[in-house]
Design an enzyme around this catalytic site. Structure first.
Site, mmCIF file in Angstrom:
data_model
loop_
_atom_site.group_PDB
_atom_site.id
_atom_site.type_symbol
_atom_site.label_atom_id
_atom_site.label_comp_id
_atom_site.label_asym_id
_atom_site.label_seq_id
_atom_site.Cartn_x
_atom_site.Cartn_y
_atom_site.Cartn_z
ATOM 1 N N HIS A 2 6.346 28.176 127.570
ATOM 2 C CA HIS A 2 5.146 29.006 128.971
ATOM 3 C C HIS A 2 4.919 29.256 128.083
ATOM 4 C CE1 HIS A 2 4.794 31.943 131.877
ATOM 5 N NE2 HIS A 2 3.911 30.668 132.858
ATOM 6 N N HIS A 41 -2.723 29.904 137.087
ATOM 7 C CA HIS A 41 -2.434 28.874 137.683
ATOM 8 C C HIS A 41 -3.122 27.808 138.159
ATOM 9 C CE1 HIS A 41 1.321 31.579 136.538
ATOM 10 N NE2 HIS A 41 1.606 30.547 135.596
ATOM 11 N N ARG A 101 -11.197 43.942 132.693
ATOM 12 C CA ARG A 101 -10.740 42.953 132.229
ATOM 13 C C ARG A 101 -9.393 43.165 133.127
ATOM 14 N NH1 ARG A 101 -6.549 39.676 132.126
ATOM 15 N NH2 ARG A 101 -5.615 38.600 130.505
ATOM 16 N N CYS A 107 -12.259 43.618 123.847
ATOM 17 C CA CYS A 107 -11.363 42.801 124.789
ATOM 18 C C CYS A 107 -11.383 42.039 123.253
ATOM 19 C CB CYS A 107 -11.325 41.892 125.690
ATOM 20 S SG CYS A 107 -9.717 41.154 126.222
ATOM 21 N N TYR A 137 -1.625 39.022 122.357
ATOM 22 C CA TYR A 137 -2.668 39.921 121.829
ATOM 23 C C TYR A 137 -1.798 40.233 120.726
ATOM 24 C CZ TYR A 137 -4.445 40.928 125.802
ATOM 25 O OH TYR A 137 -5.157 41.135 126.897
HETATM 26 C C1 HEM Z 1 6.690 25.617 135.996
HETATM 27 C C2 HEM Z 1 5.956 26.840 136.165
HETATM 28 C C3 HEM Z 1 5.008 27.108 135.384
HETATM 29 C C4 HEM Z 1 3.265 26.504 134.719
HETATM 30 C C5 HEM Z 1 3.478 24.848 134.359
HETATM 31 C C6 HEM Z 1 3.093 27.561 134.046
HETATM 32 C C7 HEM Z 1 2.089 27.426 133.055
HETATM 33 C C8 HEM Z 1 1.323 28.209 132.631
HETATM 34 C C9 HEM Z 1 0.349 27.895 131.923
HETATM 35 C C10 HEM Z 1 -0.317 26.676 131.024
HETATM 36 C C11 HEM Z 1 -0.898 29.043 131.459
HETATM 37 C C12 HEM Z 1 -1.732 29.557 131.009
HETATM 38 C C13 HEM Z 1 -2.671 29.770 131.653
HETATM 39 C C14 HEM Z 1 -4.583 29.384 130.711
HETATM 40 O O1 HEM Z 1 -4.513 30.432 130.195
HETATM 41 O O2 HEM Z 1 -5.153 28.961 131.031
HETATM 42 C C15 HEM Z 1 0.557 30.141 132.180
HETATM 43 C C16 HEM Z 1 -0.019 31.677 131.819
HETATM 44 C C17 HEM Z 1 0.916 32.675 132.329
HETATM 45 N N1 HEM Z 1 1.824 32.394 133.146
HETATM 46 FE FE1 HEM Z 1 2.954 31.285 133.919
HETATM 47 N N2 HEM Z 1 3.338 29.023 134.424
HETATM 48 C C18 HEM Z 1 4.892 28.947 135.277
HETATM 49 C C19 HEM Z 1 5.321 29.566 135.918
HETATM 50 C C20 HEM Z 1 5.185 30.955 136.026
HETATM 51 C C21 HEM Z 1 6.017 32.173 136.844
HETATM 52 C C22 HEM Z 1 6.520 31.845 137.682
HETATM 53 C C23 HEM Z 1 5.139 33.449 136.289
HETATM 54 C C24 HEM Z 1 5.456 35.001 137.126
HETATM 55 C C25 HEM Z 1 6.268 34.862 137.528
HETATM 56 C C26 HEM Z 1 3.815 33.258 135.319
HETATM 57 C C27 HEM Z 1 3.809 34.085 134.629
HETATM 58 C C28 HEM Z 1 2.511 33.619 133.420
HETATM 59 C C29 HEM Z 1 1.873 35.011 133.241
HETATM 60 C C30 HEM Z 1 1.957 36.428 133.679
HETATM 61 C C31 HEM Z 1 0.464 34.163 131.964
HETATM 62 C C32 HEM Z 1 -0.380 34.976 131.484
HETATM 63 C C33 HEM Z 1 -1.700 35.462 131.964
HETATM 64 C C34 HEM Z 1 -2.627 35.652 130.753
HETATM 65 O O3 HEM Z 1 -3.181 35.130 130.314
HETATM 66 O O4 HEM Z 1 -2.772 37.163 131.407
HETATM 67 N N3 HEM Z 1 4.294 31.582 135.354
HETATM 68 N N4 HEM Z 1 1.749 30.161 132.352
HETATM 69 N N1 LIG Z 2 -2.906 49.253 133.543
HETATM 70 C C1 LIG Z 2 -3.685 48.510 132.640
HETATM 71 N N2 LIG Z 2 -4.462 48.689 131.558
HETATM 72 C C2 LIG Z 2 -5.692 47.863 131.222
HETATM 73 C C3 LIG Z 2 -5.433 46.787 131.022
HETATM 74 C C4 LIG Z 2 -4.434 46.209 132.482
HETATM 75 O O1 LIG Z 2 -4.069 45.432 132.990
HETATM 76 N N3 LIG Z 2 -3.850 47.128 133.549
HETATM 77 N N4 LIG Z 2 -6.135 45.606 130.655
HETATM 78 C C5 LIG Z 2 -6.488 45.719 129.203
HETATM 79 C C6 LIG Z 2 -7.371 44.904 128.689
HETATM 80 S S1 LIG Z 2 -6.448 43.781 127.945
HETATM 81 C C7 LIG Z 2 -8.219 45.426 128.610
HETATM 82 S S2 LIG Z 2 -9.414 44.459 127.282
HETATM 83 C C8 LIG Z 2 -8.915 46.683 128.735
HETATM 84 C C9 LIG Z 2 -10.128 46.419 129.508
HETATM 85 O O2 LIG Z 2 -10.703 47.902 130.028
HETATM 86 P P1 LIG Z 2 -12.064 47.235 131.403
HETATM 87 O O3 LIG Z 2 -11.447 46.751 132.013
HETATM 88 O O4 LIG Z 2 -12.582 49.092 131.652
HETATM 89 O O5 LIG Z 2 -13.410 47.528 130.025
HETATM 90 O O6 LIG Z 2 -7.942 47.147 129.372
HETATM 91 C C10 LIG Z 2 -7.133 47.430 128.993
HETATM 92 N N5 LIG Z 2 -5.999 48.348 129.790
HETATM 93 MO MO LIG Z 3 -7.927 42.454 126.753
#
Ligand code: HEM
Ligand SMILES: Nc1nc2c(c(=O)[nH]1)N[C@H]1C(S)=C(S)[C@@H](COP(=O)(O)O)O[C@H]1N2
Ligand SMILES: [Mo]
Length: 483
Positions: free
Chosen positions: A55, A79, A152, A199, A335
């Site tokens: 994941h 998602h 962001r 970013c 990151y």
């Molecule tokens: C079977 C269930 C799940 C699948 C198939 C799945 C799949 C994915 C995929 C493919 C991504 C990358 C998406 C992209 O950037 O294009 C992703 C990112 C993420 N997923 Fe999931 N996910 C699932 C469940 C969950 C759950 C339940 C949570 C939270 C409670 C979660 C939290 C996140 C987070 C935080 C990211 C990163 C987002 C970011 O880039 O900031 N996921 N997931």
């Molecule tokens: N609390 C908090 N701070 C954060 C973020 C966030 O999601 N929450 N995103 C970070 C990221 S990944 C970036 S690139 C910058 C973006 O700042 P901006 O939205 O003011 O351009 O904030 C940073 N600080």
């Molecule tokens: Mo970022």
């Protein structure tokens, strides 16, 4: 000969077979690897035991173990895309009893109180909100106007009453201190810097040309330059009694934006940067002479000049001085940069350091890719931005109009920073006669900083699965046409 069935048809066939029916109670028993990890989405049941390790969002996925995905996916709307549903579909094992289907779908939207945004922003994702300005506008202003500064967000924008706001400070050898916004504005000298924020995912979309990466599809404008004003972090830490001979190695920050479990956005920086006399780390309450806009961290954010956007924590709630780095997902499991050989089935996030200072960068903002230039024009002006992390000054930008065979030196905006404090970008431009005998041109730019760091010429050798740190030569192809 019979053609091999396409994956879509396989999926369709799979969907037509009949599945066992489960109750919510039965699903709820499957929360561990031993019992199998099951989740539901709408009326379907999935066994995702084998997906958990793969994941991209890390362990967070376990929050949904034994239950519904909907409440989490309304928080992380990343998602709601085709490729995610395709992954999910592979793990289908059953269906929910019809009377159990409704229950979880009534979710209050955590994004209902988002601020209004400028319509010129190109939206990358709505929930959380991520957007960048058109790149042509970006290079028109040395100071990026607040309204079009890229946004962001990883989570919903918190609503903060500035009167109720308290900044909490604690950690190794410190008094626990709480400061109001007024305290921060009046107890410490106001310090102003002009700094560029970029970013780590800026220019990620170009990486997809090599191989698909996971993340928001940023173009060239996940970067902006602003005048920030606030208290110096080092002054505030001294006020909280930071001892001279300190063991701590990191300063951790937590935001007021929280995920569904109450866990906040967080990040940390090395204490060396936080305390350096010329480090200029700010607790900023102003952006371009205005109070911070909500999207950019109102009422208080950290500005760590020269350091990747992710560490510039918005809606600052808490500062912790510690021997350890932040344990936040975004510090530990995101990151970070990897070799092009690393993929989602062999990535070890512990093996790489968290990104801090960013590498040398430059981008062509005009003309734009695929633009048609009129052959009647005598001249063409190429424009762009250039910046390097860690306070390293950009000393030169080279521009080629023939795909890199010959080069000219661009004019840089003349803002002379102090040594080691080149926090702001330089805008550059080059006006040259339009080649008369050519139909196509490949324009390239590349910058050099004062440590003679340069940009790599192509994306492939710096490709990485998360699509961060793209600083390859910026390339634009144009056609020259007669009217
Ligand atoms: C079977 C269930 C799940 C699948 C198939 C799945 C799949 C994915 C995929 C493919 C991504 C990358 C998406 C992209 O950037 O294009 C992703 C990112 C993420 N997923 Fe999931 N996910 C699932 C469940 C969950 C759950 C339940 C949570 C939270 C409670 C979660 C939290 C996140 C987070 C935080 C990211 C990163 C987002 C970011 O880039 O900031 N996921 N997931
Ligand atoms: N609390 C908090 N701070 C954060 C973020 C966030 O999601 N929450 N995103 C970070 C990221 S990944 C970036 S690139 C910058 C973006 O700042 P901006 O939205 O003011 O351009 O904030 C940073 N600080
Ligand atoms: Mo970022």
């Amino acid at each position: 000969m019979e053609a091999e069935p396409k994956p879509e048809t396989l999926l369709k066939n799979k969907a037509q077979t009949s599945y066992p029916v489960y109750t919510r109670q039965e699903v709820a028993k499957h929360k561990t690897v031993e019992s199998g990890i099951w989740v539901t989405y709408k009326s379907d049941v999935y066994d995702i035991t084998n997906f958990v390790e793969l994941h991209p969002g890390g362990d967070k996925i376990l929050l949904a173990a034994g239950g519904a995905l909907e409440p989490f996916w309304s928080m992380y709307a990343v998602h709601k895309q085709k490729h995610v549903f395709e992954i999910l579909e592979e793990y289908k094992i059953g269906e929910l009893r019809p009377e159990d289907v409704q229950e979880t779908c009534d979710v209050t939207d955590p994004y209902r109180k988002e601020p209004l945004r400028h319509p010129a922003l190109k939206v990358n994702s709505l929930k959380p909100f991520n957007a960048e300005p058109p790149v042509q506008i970006l290079s028109e202003n040395y100071l990026t106007p607040n309204e079009i500064f890229f946004i962001r967000n990883h989570l919903p924008v918190p609503e903060v009453d500035p009167k109720q706001f308290r900044l909490n400070i604690e950690g190794e050898g410190l008094k626990s201190v709480q400061l109001t916004l007024r305290d921060i504005q009046t107890k410490f000298p106001k310090h102003t810097i002009t700094a560029t924020l970029q970013c780590a995912g800026n220019r990620r979309s170009e990486m997809n040309g090599v191989r698909q990466v996971k993340g928001l599809n940023w173009g060239l404008a996940a970067i902006g330059n602003a005048k920030w004003a606030g208290a110096k972090l080092s002054d505030v830490l001294k006020y909280a009694g930071l001892p001279e001979d300190i063991d701590a190695k990191h300063v951790q920050f937590e935001g007021l934006d929280k995920d569904i479990t109450g866990s906040p956005y967080g990040a940390s920086i090395p204490i060396r940067k936080a305390l350096a006399k010329d480090g200029d780390v700010l607790l900023a309450y102003e952006m371009n002479n205005e109070p911070l806009p909500r999207d950019h961290g109102f009422p208080l954010r950290v500005i760590v000049p020269g350091v990747v956007g992710a560490r510039n924590v918005k809606w600052l709630n808490k500062i912790v001085v510690s021997k350890e780095e932040s344990k936040s997902h975004w510090q530990v499991n995101d990151y970070k940069g990897f070799s092009p050989s690393v993929d989602w089935d062999n990535v070890d996030f512990n093996s790489a350091p968290a990104i801090q200072e960013l590498p040398i960068q430059s981008v062509i903002t005009a003309p734009s890719n695929d633009e048609h230039l009129n052959s009647d024009m005598n001249e063409i002006t190429v424009k762009g931005y250039a910046w390097s992390g860690g306070g390293r000054e950009v000393i030169r930008v080279d521009v080629s109009l023939d795909g890199g065979q010959t080069w000219r030196v661009a004019d840089l905006s003349e803002v002379k920073p102090n040594e080691g404090q080149a926090w702001a970008w330089k805008l550059w431009q080059l006006t040259v006669p339009l080649p008369k005998d050519q139909k196509n041109m490949e324009i390239i730019c590349k910058a050099v900083d004062n440590q003679y760091n340069v940009q790599p010429d192509t994306v492939a050798p710096i490709w990485n699965l998360r699509g961060v740190l793209n600083n390859s030569w910026s390339r634009v192809k144009v056609t020259i046409k007669s009217k």
